[in-house]
Motif scaffolding. Sequence first.
Motif, PDB file in Angstrom:
ATOM      1  N   GLY A  49       0.805  -1.216   0.000  1.00 27.50           N
ATOM      2  CA  GLY A  49       0.000   0.000   0.000  1.00 27.50           C
ATOM      3  C   GLY A  49       0.837   1.263   0.000  1.00 27.50           C
ATOM      4  O   GLY A  49       0.361   2.333  -0.407  1.00 27.50           O
ATOM      5  N   TYR A  50       2.087   1.152   0.437  1.00 25.56           N
ATOM      6  CA  TYR A  50       2.986   2.310   0.461  1.00 25.56           C
ATOM      7  C   TYR A  50       3.940   2.336  -0.734  1.00 25.56           C
ATOM      8  O   TYR A  50       4.960   3.011  -0.709  1.00 25.56           O
ATOM      9  N   GLY A  51       3.608   1.555  -1.772  1.00 27.13           N
ATOM     10  CA  GLY A  51       4.350   1.669  -3.028  1.00 27.13           C
ATOM     11  C   GLY A  51       5.411   0.624  -3.280  1.00 27.13           C
ATOM     12  O   GLY A  51       6.088   0.654  -4.313  1.00 27.13           O
ATOM     13  N   TYR A  52       5.611  -0.330  -2.364  1.00 25.08           N
ATOM     14  CA  TYR A  52       6.607  -1.376  -2.590  1.00 25.08           C
ATOM     15  C   TYR A  52       6.043  -2.437  -3.533  1.00 25.08           C
ATOM     16  O   TYR A  52       4.924  -2.924  -3.340  1.00 25.08           O
ATOM     17  N   LYS A  53       6.806  -2.813  -4.539  1.00 25.44           N
ATOM     18  CA  LYS A  53       6.397  -3.859  -5.471  1.00 25.44           C
ATOM     19  C   LYS A  53       6.646  -5.227  -4.821  1.00 25.44           C
ATOM     20  O   LYS A  53       7.454  -5.351  -3.908  1.00 25.44           O
TER      21      LYS A  53
END
Length: 474
Positions: A49-53
């Motif tokens: 949710g915080y942008g980590y793939k």
Amino acid sequence: MKKEINVWWAIIPLFVMIIAMLLAVIVFEQAPHVPLVIGTAAAALVASGYGYKWKEIEEMMYKGIKLALPAIVIIMLVGLTIGSWIGGGVVATMIYYGLNIISPSSFLITIAVICAIVSLAIGSSWATMGTIGVAGMGIGISMGIPAPMIAGAVISGAYFGDKMSPLSDTTNLASGLTRTDLFVHIKHMFYTTIPGLLIALGVYAYLGKDFGKNGSESADIAQTITDLQINFVISPLLLLIPLLVIALVAMKVPAVPALAIGIALGFLSQVIVQGDSITSALEALQSGYTINTSNEFLAELLNRGGLDSMMFTVSMAIIAMTFGGILEFSGMLQSLMDQLLKVVKSTGSLIASTLGACFLTNATCSEQYISIVVPSRMFARVYTEKGLHSKNLSRALEDGGTLTSVFVPWNTCGVFILGTLGVHAFAYAPYAILNFIVPVISLFYAFTGFTIIKLSKEEKEKILVSQDETEATG
């Protein structure tokens, strides 16, 4: 795009894991593996949710597992050691002489002191518990002493030496990360650890005073001694095997080759001294030793060990470190730590925050070393800014990190103890006196100012300049 993870979102995976753990372990009496998987999934969702793939989240998990690999190797070797030493008659010999020499009333004090001396000499709580501790469990249980009490005494003694020995990896880690002279660090720990050991020994003396007064216990001990002689070749020469392993570690031979030598000698003892077949000796290494006896107590005591017996422990360590890896490398743990720093107003609250941060790291990242590394780099500058000598920080790291790791069932230390001594963290926790009394003493000193060493103004400025230079280059 990746952003700094908000503390409230960072708490969610920990909250989910703890709730799942309480339900699974306490309510439904199941293993802690699945709750850790659930916690890992929650951490992965927050990180996503915080942008980590997903590829990055996978890498975080692999990094976490990599941190635990040395511990996993030791855990497997200890399983092999227990199997070979039981099969080779080493454990039976230690139990035999222990039952003949040590009285039940003094056993808890004796095993704590022996473990303290051995771990002080070799600098390893794990090696001490995997050798002396295993035999101590057998001796104490044969005397009718509850297993959690024995485990608590073994742990207290083993961690005293692990904390105070100049050969200990955690002792060197804490002093090195805080740039404190090793022996200055050890000397400063005397103030919390020596009183903690004395209190622990006093409690063990009180707990043990009534053991051995029951006549039936003496009869059981006599029967156990007889059955050991029937089933094993008992020889004082077999005691040379654990003594050799302890000597090798004391001479700074790495734990892996030292344990490997002990395993090989145990294997040879089973074949040559005990007269078993090579097939039986190999089975003891793989699936544990099996004793053929009508003595149910002895069968329960010695039917154990082997590589297979440690797979529960190994799998839990791997899962725990995937959870810890995401928390550490996504920045969630840092968010939680930063929140702790906000409550720091005084020396007392600073040291209390350090102790709390160490325990939190033990609980979330499941690895004793991380509980020293992360808080050390987080608090180092704060201690200097408040004019506190680095040895206050190094002591707090050990008081809060090294010692409290045993109370977290999914920490590598907790899973190692379960696999080696066969006692769950929740069971031995009340009896690991040293491990919980030392942080209490440390807290008392923090708020009273006793043994808290301050820096002069010149020392403070010099260290701040050094820290600024380190941050600029590193």
